[in-house]
Every structure is written in structure tokens, then in C-alpha cells.
Enzyme design. Structure first.
Site, PDB file in Angstrom:
ATOM      1  CG  MET A  66       0.216  -1.318  75.728  1.00  0.00           C
ATOM      2  SD  MET A  66       0.835  -1.561  77.006  1.00  0.00           S
ATOM      3  CE  MET A  66      -0.015  -2.774  78.672  1.00  0.00           C
ATOM      4  CB  ALA A  67      -2.138  -4.488  70.056  1.00  0.00           C
ATOM      5  CB  CYS A 199      -0.027   3.061  66.720  1.00  0.00           C
ATOM      6  SG  CYS A 199       0.219   1.493  66.114  1.00  0.00           S
TER       7      CYS A 199
END
Length: 465
Positions: A66-67, A199
Site C-alpha cells: 500500500m502506497a 493498481c
């Protein structure tokens, strides 16, 4: 609620040399029952748990990249709160020339981990398990990696003791992906490589990357072939979505292509790119993927907000393990719950506010080391405060103070004023983090015209989602 037929037993046997020129391995699940005498042949071995290439994983749980979240600080907190080092099941000695069942249990960190029945032949062993789950770093852009972008090189750093080290790569050009994988191998940057085909954010899909890419079947195959050919002994896995939208589902073809190209496991987030993080994950797609992909593990992802959700997913879909994303935001204890659930224990972590505050402080301190400055850490941690305190009775003024601190000491001083004995709030097994659907998915012009062309879009030079 306990998991059905766990841990699963996998049999791995030699096959013909793959396209990369090295001997490949074919895998299939033989469940938890005693395998038939012809289940194993010469050179075959059985592994208890989920086998990701050479890595035995138990419990079969993966922290999703998760960014801005799954940096080294967050990964270490999740591992620590899980409360167990990598469990090792004692390998059974091979029995030359005969087959025999192996039964029993192994004691792991004070817990009993069942070793399900497996059939051994010469050279076959049950175990060992090398990893108590996989914890994957933030998404890394392949171009930025091969160009040694300063920010990207900082993002791929692992904390001491992190093992296995898992990196997720995003790329749209087979050559660049291959170079990035080779760099990881040559410089010993990781032990496992995951490829991002899930994504949904516009800056990724508009380049044909992430969840848009599997629509281009030939391009997907070329990328996977390049990655596997350059990976050496490192396992390559993929994470994907069901498709671009309901009219353009891609996951079944993508799963079959991944299996054919030597990918070690596939993970499916049971939403389309258009759904983004809204609506409900359709777990029936995971079940269909499991029926279509039979030689490598299939992992399920989407709407796992508590350990019992994971058990339901396994029961309903037959998947081999789970991938957890937003469900662990502010709740690293979820990994302890998952470990207990997969081992058949009903025990669940319900920390009081004092323990939550203590872990928040540790997380913040770890961020200082990860990001390199106290100022950067306190700013970055602000987004975590609401997740950690979800459901607790904490006044608006205290919440405001916690999201405007300037130092770790100030944060500690404020958390000392919280009601340390306040119990874990009920009804918190609910969605966390971003949600909502998109009206459309941004794609390169003409992207949907032909699923079989091998067009290569411009590669991004910025890492992160």
C-alpha cells in the site's frame, strides 16, 4: 471459526526445463488427506502450508503493498505484533524406496501447528515453513529502480531481521521489468518479487499499467516471461484485479498465462479497476480462478476486515491463502488474529487503549528511522492516528492534538493522557481506509481496441501508488 483442511499439503515435482532454460517445477495441492501412493514420483517433495517458490509460508497471509503505508516501519510493527518468528516445521526424513504417511504436530513458539498427512517417497520431505507470512513493500516502479532514483532506492530498504524480503514491482515494458528483476537478484535486494497488475489509480492505468495491463494478453505474457527468466531462484508472484470493469474481465486469462510462464503464485483482489475500493468484493471470482489455476497457489484479497472474514473466504472459494490490505490499517493485531485463526484458535486480540497507544508510539519511532527525520515521521504518521483510534472514545481536542504534534516526545505526552484502560471497542470489524467507485477507468487512447497487441506504453519513473 477455524479454517477447513489446513494446513494444505503441496506436492512439487520436476518438469521439463522452462523457457528460461532452468528446470521448472510443477505444483498441485493434494489437500490434507493422505495422498495416493502414485501422488509422488521420483524427485518429488511435499510441503506443508503454502509454497511460494522455495519459500514455505505459514500462516498463508500476505500484507498487501500500500502506497505510503507499507514501509519498513509499518512492516516491522505488523511482524512484531503478530508475535511469532517464522515457524519451522521439522522435516520428515526421506524413506528410501518406500512410501509412508507422515502425521503429527509440531510445537511452534508455544503453539501447536498440525502437520497434515502427506505421502513420502524417496527424497520427499514435509516442511519446512520458512516464513510466518509475507510482508510486501510499497509498489516500486521498474524504471525508477534501474535508474537508481534516490527516493526509490530509499523505499526498497528493509529493516534488520526482515525475512523474507518482498518487493512489489510495477512496469509496462518487458525489457525494463527484466532489468529490474535482474538488478534485484544480482544485488541481493529481496527474496521474493511480486508484480503489480492490480493498481487502479489513474496515474498508473492511464499508462496501461496496473489493473489495465492484463487486458493486453501478449504484453502480459512477455512481461511475466522476462521477469521469471531473470529471477533465478527468486519466486515471482502477481497480484491483479478481476478486470477493468464488468465488461472487460481479465483475471482468468491472466491466471492461466501466469501459471504457464512459471509464476509462483497469483493473488486476486476480487474487484474491478472501476470499482476502485468501493462496493463489495465478489469472492466468486476467486473460486473460479482457483478452478482454472491448479498448479500454483491462488490467494484471495478483498473485504478481509477480521480473521473470520479470511476463514469465510477460504471456505467459500478454496483459495490457498489471503492477502490483507486496508483491514490492517491502524490494526496490526489483525496478523496475530489471522495466525490464530489459521492454526484453529478462537483467540482474538482485543487490546485496551493503553496498548494501542503504546504501539502507536513504537510505530512513530520506527518511522523516524525509516524516513530519516523526526519531522517527516510525525507528519507521515498523522494519517494513521484516526485508524488506530477508530471506535475508541477519544475527544476531538485530543485527536486534533495528536495530528498536529511536532515531536515524538510530544506525541508520547499526549497519549499518556488517554484513558489507558478503555477496552477495545465493539463493531470495529468494518471497512477502513479509502473507498468509493470511479465513474470510469483512465486508459491510454485505443487501449481496448485489441487485447492481443503488444503495445508498450511509456514507463513511469516515479515509485509509489
Amino acid at each position: 471459526m477455524s479454517a477447513p483442511d489446513w494446513p494444505r499439503t503441496w506436492v512439487t515435482c520436476p518438469s521439463d526445463p522452462g523457457r528460461s532454460g532452468r528446470a521448472s517445477r510443477r505444483r498441485r495441492s493434494i489437500g490434507s488427506s493422505v495422498a495416493a501412493n502414485n501422488a509422488l514420483g521420483p524427485g518429488c517433495a511435499t510441503t506443508v502450508g503454502v509454497k511460494i517458490g522455495p519459500i514455505g509460508v505459514w500462516p498463508p497471509v500476505v500484507l498487501a503493498p500500500m502506497a505510503g503505508i507499507t514501509n519498513a516501519a509499518f512492516r516491522v510493527i505488523c511482524r512484531d505484533v503478530q508475535g511469532a518468528a517464522a515457524p519451522v516445521l521439522k522435516a520428515a526424513a526421506p524413506v528410501e524406496g518406500v512410501t509412508a504417511p507422515v502425521q503429527g504436530a509440531a510445537s511452534v513458539q508455544g503453539m501447536t501447528v498440525p502437520v497434515q498427512d502427506a505421502t513420502l517417497q524417496a527424497g520427499g520431505v514435509a516442511g519446512p515453513v520458512d516464513a510466518a507470512g509475507l510482508y510486501v513493500c510499497e509498489m516500486i516502479t521498474t524504471r525508477a529502480l534501474v535508474e537508481r532514483n534516490v527516493k526509490t532506492m530509499r523505499m526498497i530498504r528493509f529493516a534488520p531481521g526482515e525475512s523474507p524480503r518482498s518487493i512489489q514491482l510495477y512496469g509496462v515494458d518487458p525489457d525494463t521489468v527484466g532489468r529490474a528483476v535482474k538488478m534485484i537478484v544480482d544485488e541481493d535486494l529481496a527474496d521474493h518479487i511480486d508484480l503489480n497488475f492490480g493498481c487502479p489509480v489513474p496515474k498508473v492505468t492511464r499508462r496501461g499499467g496496473g489493473s489495465a495491463l492484463p487486458y493486453k494478453r501478449n504484453l502480459l505474457r512477455r512481461i511475466l516471461r522476462s521477469a521469471v527468466a531473470n529471477a533465478g531462484a527468486l519466486p515471482v508472484t502477481i497480484k491483479m484485479r478481476t478486470g477493468i470493469d464488468d465488461d472487460h474481465l481479465t483475471y482468468l486469462d491472466a491466471g492461466r498465462i501466469a501459471q504457464e510462464e512459471g509464476v509462483a503464485a497469483v493473488a486476486l483482489h476480487a474487484r474491478t479497476a472501476r470499482q476502485h475500493y468501493g462496493g463489495t468484493a465478489d469472492w466468486s471470482h476467486i473460486a473460479r480462478l482457483k478452478e482454472a489455476v491448479t498448479q500454483i497457489p491462488v490467494l484471495g484479497n478483498g473485504d478481509i476486515w477480521c480473521a473470520d472474514d479470511a476463514m469465510r473466504m477460504v471456505a467459500q472459494t478454496g483459495c490457498d491463502g489471503v492477502v490483507v490490505g486496508r483491514g490492517c490499517l491502524g490494526r496490526p493485531w489483525l496478523f496475530r488474529d489471522l495466525q490464530n485463526a489459521f492454526n484453529g484458535s478462537p483467540e482474538r486480540a482485543r487490546p485496551a487503549l493503553g496498548e494501542v497507544a503504546e504501539v502507536m508510539g513504537r510505530h512513530l519511532e520506527a518511522l523516524v528511522g525509516t524516513l530519516g527525520s523526526e519531522r517527516s515521521a510525525v507528519v507521515d504518521f498523522r494519517k494513521h492516528v484516526g485508524w488506530y483510534l477508530k471506535g475508541f472514545t477519544v475527544g476531538a481536542e485530543l485527536r486534533r492534538e495528536l495530528t498536529s504534534v511536532e515531536s515524538v516526545d510530544e506525541f508520547r505526552r499526549i497519549t499518556n493522557n488517554l484513558d489507558q484502560g478503555q477496552p477495545w471497542p465493539p463493531n470495529t470489524d468494518t471497512p477502513r481506509g479509502k473507498s468509493g467507485e470511479r465513474s470510469k477507468v483512465l486508459l491510454p487512447e485505443g487501449w481496448l481496441d485489441d487485447p492481443d497487441d503488444g503495445v508498450v506504453s511509456e514507463e513511469s519513473d516515479v515509485s509509489g501508488g
